[in-house]
Motif scaffolding. Structure first.
Motif, PDB file in Angstrom:
ATOM      1  N   PHE A   1     -10.966  -1.439  -3.459  1.00 43.41           N
ATOM      2  CA  PHE A   1      -9.942  -0.605  -4.120  1.00 43.41           C
ATOM      3  C   PHE A   1     -10.546   0.090  -5.347  1.00 43.41           C
ATOM      4  O   PHE A   1     -10.274   1.259  -5.606  1.00 43.41           O
ATOM      5  CB  PHE A   1      -8.729  -1.448  -4.530  1.00 43.41           C
ATOM      6  CG  PHE A   1      -7.820  -1.796  -3.374  1.00 43.41           C
ATOM      7  CD1 PHE A   1      -7.207  -0.804  -2.620  1.00 43.41           C
ATOM      8  CD2 PHE A   1      -7.580  -3.120  -3.022  1.00 43.41           C
ATOM      9  CE1 PHE A   1      -6.373  -1.106  -1.553  1.00 43.41           C
ATOM     10  CE2 PHE A   1      -6.742  -3.440  -1.947  1.00 43.41           C
ATOM     11  CZ  PHE A   1      -6.136  -2.428  -1.219  1.00 43.41           C
TER      12      PHE A   1
ATOM     13  N   GLY B   1       0.796  -1.241   0.000  1.00 43.58           N
ATOM     14  CA  GLY B   1       0.000   0.000   0.000  1.00 43.58           C
ATOM     15  C   GLY B   1       0.821   1.280   0.000  1.00 43.58           C
ATOM     16  O   GLY B   1       0.431   2.257  -0.649  1.00 43.58           O
TER      17      GLY B   1
ATOM     18  N   ARG C   1       2.058   1.910  -3.521  1.00 41.40           N
ATOM     19  CA  ARG C   1       0.875   2.247  -4.342  1.00 41.40           C
ATOM     20  C   ARG C   1       0.445   3.697  -4.064  1.00 41.40           C
ATOM     21  O   ARG C   1       0.291   4.496  -4.987  1.00 41.40           O
ATOM     22  CB  ARG C   1      -0.253   1.261  -3.981  1.00 41.40           C
ATOM     23  CG  ARG C   1      -1.539   1.458  -4.759  1.00 41.40           C
ATOM     24  CD  ARG C   1      -2.672   0.668  -4.106  1.00 41.40           C
ATOM     25  NE  ARG C   1      -3.059   1.244  -2.831  1.00 41.40           N
ATOM     26  CZ  ARG C   1      -3.247   0.557  -1.703  1.00 41.40           C
ATOM     27  NH1 ARG C   1      -3.096  -0.754  -1.681  1.00 41.40           N
ATOM     28  NH2 ARG C   1      -3.587   1.175  -0.583  1.00 41.40           N
TER      29      ARG C   1
ATOM     30  N   ARG D   1       2.772 -13.826  -4.569  1.00 36.34           N
ATOM     31  CA  ARG D   1       1.657 -14.350  -3.766  1.00 36.34           C
ATOM     32  C   ARG D   1       0.676 -13.256  -3.356  1.00 36.34           C
ATOM     33  O   ARG D   1      -0.304 -13.508  -2.671  1.00 36.34           O
ATOM     34  CB  ARG D   1       2.188 -15.020  -2.498  1.00 36.34           C
ATOM     35  CG  ARG D   1       2.770 -13.984  -1.551  1.00 36.34           C
ATOM     36  CD  ARG D   1       2.921 -14.433  -0.146  1.00 36.34           C
ATOM     37  NE  ARG D   1       3.631 -13.452   0.650  1.00 36.34           N
ATOM     38  CZ  ARG D   1       3.049 -12.479   1.354  1.00 36.34           C
ATOM     39  NH1 ARG D   1       1.744 -12.356   1.380  1.00 36.34           N
ATOM     40  NH2 ARG D   1       3.782 -11.636   2.054  1.00 36.34           N
TER      41      ARG D   1
ATOM     42  N   ASP E   1      -7.298 -16.431  -0.606  1.00 39.13           N
ATOM     43  CA  ASP E   1      -7.977 -15.583   0.374  1.00 39.13           C
ATOM     44  C   ASP E   1      -9.189 -14.933  -0.301  1.00 39.13           C
ATOM     45  O   ASP E   1      -9.046 -14.016  -1.108  1.00 39.13           O
ATOM     46  CB  ASP E   1      -7.025 -14.499   0.895  1.00 39.13           C
ATOM     47  CG  ASP E   1      -7.689 -13.611   1.945  1.00 39.13           C
ATOM     48  OD1 ASP E   1      -8.835 -13.899   2.337  1.00 39.13           O
ATOM     49  OD2 ASP E   1      -7.047 -12.627   2.376  1.00 39.13           O
TER      50      ASP E   1
ATOM     51  N   ASP F   1       4.863  -1.126   5.300  1.00 43.79           N
ATOM     52  CA  ASP F   1       5.139  -2.553   5.516  1.00 43.79           C
ATOM     53  C   ASP F   1       6.453  -2.860   4.816  1.00 43.79           C
ATOM     54  O   ASP F   1       6.734  -2.326   3.743  1.00 43.79           O
ATOM     55  CB  ASP F   1       4.033  -3.416   4.902  1.00 43.79           C
ATOM     56  CG  ASP F   1       2.699  -3.219   5.604  1.00 43.79           C
ATOM     57  OD1 ASP F   1       2.711  -2.942   6.819  1.00 43.79           O
ATOM     58  OD2 ASP F   1       1.654  -3.315   4.936  1.00 43.79           O
TER      59      ASP F   1
ATOM     60  N   LYS G   1     -15.243   0.576   4.285  1.00 39.74           N
ATOM     61  CA  LYS G   1     -14.374   1.367   3.407  1.00 39.74           C
ATOM     62  C   LYS G   1     -15.090   1.678   2.095  1.00 39.74           C
ATOM     63  O   LYS G   1     -14.933   2.758   1.530  1.00 39.74           O
ATOM     64  CB  LYS G   1     -13.063   0.635   3.142  1.00 39.74           C
ATOM     65  CG  LYS G   1     -12.165   0.615   4.376  1.00 39.74           C
ATOM     66  CD  LYS G   1     -10.862  -0.116   4.127  1.00 39.74           C
ATOM     67  CE  LYS G   1     -10.066  -0.200   5.415  1.00 39.74           C
ATOM     68  NZ  LYS G   1      -8.900  -1.068   5.315  1.00 39.74           N
TER      69      LYS G   1
HETATM   70  N1  CTP Z   1      -2.284  -8.490   0.733  1.00 38.67           N
HETATM   71  C1  CTP Z   1      -2.670  -9.548  -0.046  1.00 38.67           C
HETATM   72  N2  CTP Z   1      -3.853 -10.184   0.205  1.00 38.67           N
HETATM   73  C2  CTP Z   1      -4.661  -9.761   1.206  1.00 38.67           C
HETATM   74  C3  CTP Z   1      -4.284  -8.683   2.007  1.00 38.67           C
HETATM   75  C4  CTP Z   1      -3.070  -8.053   1.749  1.00 38.67           C
HETATM   76  O1  CTP Z   1      -1.945  -9.922  -0.955  1.00 38.67           O
HETATM   77  N3  CTP Z   1      -5.808 -10.376   1.422  1.00 38.67           N
HETATM   78  C5  CTP Z   1      -0.960  -7.842   0.489  1.00 38.67           C
HETATM   79  C6  CTP Z   1      -0.985  -6.736  -0.569  1.00 38.67           C
HETATM   80  O2  CTP Z   1       0.266  -6.740  -1.189  1.00 38.67           O
HETATM   81  C7  CTP Z   1      -1.170  -5.481   0.256  1.00 38.67           C
HETATM   82  C8  CTP Z   1      -0.313  -5.808   1.481  1.00 38.67           C
HETATM   83  O3  CTP Z   1      -0.496  -7.222   1.672  1.00 38.67           O
HETATM   84  O4  CTP Z   1      -0.742  -4.332  -0.398  1.00 38.67           O
HETATM   85  C9  CTP Z   1      -0.724  -5.056   2.727  1.00 38.67           C
HETATM   86  O5  CTP Z   1      -2.075  -5.305   3.029  1.00 38.67           O
HETATM   87  P1  CTP Z   1      -3.036  -4.261   3.731  1.00 38.67           P
HETATM   88  O6  CTP Z   1      -2.271  -3.506   4.755  1.00 38.67           O
HETATM   89  O7  CTP Z   1      -4.271  -4.984   4.125  1.00 38.67           O
HETATM   90  O8  CTP Z   1      -3.503  -3.339   2.531  1.00 38.67           O
HETATM   91  P2  CTP Z   1      -2.829  -2.109   1.862  1.00 38.67           P
HETATM   92  O9  CTP Z   1      -2.488  -2.469   0.473  1.00 38.67           O
HETATM   93  O10 CTP Z   1      -1.732  -1.538   2.699  1.00 38.67           O
HETATM   94  O11 CTP Z   1      -4.046  -1.086   1.740  1.00 38.67           O
HETATM   95  P3  CTP Z   1      -4.949  -0.450   2.883  1.00 38.67           P
HETATM   96  O12 CTP Z   1      -4.021   0.116   3.897  1.00 38.67           O
HETATM   97  O13 CTP Z   1      -5.759   0.548   2.139  1.00 38.67           O
HETATM   98  O14 CTP Z   1      -5.781  -1.582   3.403  1.00 38.67           O
END
Ligand code: CTP
Length: 439
Positions: free
Chosen positions: A162, A25, A28, A108, A152, A40, A199
């Motif tokens: 998104f 994120g 992005r 993944r 998942d 992260d 969201k």
């Molecule tokens: N991710 C994934 N599958 C999921 C959740 C997360 O592959 N079910 C991966 C993605 O690469 C994502 C990263 O883990 O970008 C971090 O997840 P998360 O923090 O949930 O989402 P963000 O992309 O950071 O977006 P937001 O903070 O808006 O939730």
């Protein structure tokens, strides 16, 4: 883009001979020019090693490779490159294997736009065309979408989320895969679904997301009660849209506060159930506001919303339809009591959005007149409920009345009097009145 603190984290890992990248994120959002909520990190150093490298750590998800590092009053999730095993509960992999190769880790992840990373020197690594998809506003799974969603199932709603938040479109292959796999959403915990739904609802144009939940069939498993409103003709000259289209309009045009968005989303959920037609073929929905409030409570309980929010939203829905409001002072006071002073602004906001969503010629003079009346009563500090009475249980006791059910009944009668004649709210007159009642 990288601040001092995250740079320190990456450098510390690099200095010990390991790779470390900001991933997901943060990258992005950086490319989109948006705020970055958290960083992260992905690395080929093992969790045990990360624990040794940093002073303050929490083994948040050590089994899955994640250690939280606390630094400079911030927390960072550092996860070892991994590939995921089977997701038998549709939530977390049963097991993970740690890897040494970045690309394998990125593979993944869910979507191309979430699988880019950035090194210490702020070079972006993008193996799956994430930048291109960001440029073209596309949400697209990495590799085979069926596999990503089988790993998942929440990812299906994440795609919709998104798409809605970023105002993107979902790639066709990914969308078709959601339709095919939508039933897997049943395996996902309600809390995770509820977070994504919030969201979507809080996005700038939530109707895009809701339409996609309907289009892909996901709604059938989350809120099946919603289906009957899709395309439901109201057969009423005061409405120029079917129930679903009307609700979408109200939803998009109400302030992005969670209670208001939820109330808008659910306010007419029971309209189809309450539908009747008169001899002229005109449609009516008697009692739909009451039924919708009840059904909303059931749905929100199932979706594990807090009791306070459930109460708030169901009251807003119960009073979203002001047609029968008695404009005499006494009725207005009762109405203020039932809605609650603190909820009045939201209640009027919902009513106005609802009326605006009916037709372009809709008129909300009645709502404005009621708002004015409520304000007058509140500004005049007129008594509204038992607590505002100038007598209480102690006074009744002093009058020699025996404690019990009668107290409540007498105070209610006193309140009835005072709602109509606020000037009678003083001990002498109320005592006199009570005495006439118990004679
Ligand atoms: N991710 C994934 N599958 C999921 C959740 C997360 O592959 N079910 C991966 C993605 O690469 C994502 C990263 O883990 O970008 C971090 O997840 P998360 O923090 O949930 O989402 P963000 O992309 O950071 O977006 P937001 O903070 O808006 O939730």
């Amino acid at each position: 883009m990288l601040n001092k603190s995250i740079k320190y984290i990456l450098k510390n890992i690099n200095n010990h001979g390991y790779e470390a990248y900001v991933v997901g994120g943060a990258v992005r959002n950086y490319l989109l020019g948006k705020d970055i909520a958290d960083f992260d990190v992905t690395t080929n150093a093992l969790p045990d090693y990360i624990e040794k490298l940093f002073e303050k750590t929490i083994p948040t998800g050590k089994k899955f490779g994640t250690i939280t590092v606390l630094h400079d009053n911030n927390s960072y999730e550092i996860t070892t490159f991994r590939s995921d095993g089977v997701y038998s509960d549709g939530r977390r992999p049963d097991s993970v294997s740690f890897l040494n190769e970045l690309k394998e880790d990125l593979k993944r992840r869910d979507f191309t736009i979430n699988a880019m990373c950035m090194d210490y020197d702020e070079n972006i690594i993008d193996y799956f065309g994430g930048k291109e998809d960001l440029k073209n506003n596309i949400i697209k799974c990495i590799g085979n979408p069926d596999e990503r969603f089988n790993e998942d199932a929440l990812r299906m709603i994440r795609a919709v989320r998104f798409m809605t938040q970023l105002r993107f479109t979902i790639d066709e292959e990914t969308r078709l895969s959601i339709i095919k796999n939508s039933h897997f959403i049943k395996a996902i915990s309600i809390e995770r679904i509820h977070d994504e739904l919030n969201k979507i609802l809080l996005s700038e144009k939530p109707s895009r997301g809701i339409r996609m939940l309907v289009n892909t069939g996901l709604i059938d498993y989350i809120i099946p009660e919603y289906l009957s409103s899709v395309g439901f003709n109201q057969h009423n000259p005061y409405h120029d849209k079917n129930v679903f289209e009307h609700v979408m309009e109200v939803l998009d045009n109400i302030e992005p506060k969670l209670n208001l968005r939820l109330a808008a989303f659910f306010h007419d959920i029971s309209k189809p159930e309450c539908f009747t037609q008169d001899e002229n073929g005109r449609g009516h929905f008697y009692g739909h506001h009451i039924k919708s409030a009840t059904v909303t409570k059931e749905i929100m309980r199932r979706l594990k919303y807090s009791n306070d929010l459930i109460e708030d939203v169901s009251i807003l829905i119960r009073y979203h339809y002001l047609k029968e409001i008695d404009m005499k002072d006494k009725g207005v006071k009762r109405f203020i009591n039932n809605v609650g002073i603190d909820r009045l602004d939201d209640m009027f906001a919902l009513n106005i959005a609802d009326i605006k969503g009916k037709s372009s010629t809709a008129n909300f003079d009645k709502v404005e007149a009621l708002r004015k009346k409520c304000n007058e009563i509140i500004n005049n500090k007129e008594p509204l409920n038992r607590k505002d009475l100038d007598i209480d249980g102690n006074d009744l006791e002093n009058l020699g009345i025996k404690k019990g059910k009668l107290y409540g009944e007498l105070l209610d009668k006193a309140l009835e009097l005072v709602l109509e004649f606020p000037e009678k709210n003083n001990k002498e007159e109320l005592t006199e009145y009570i005495m006439t009642l118990i004679k």
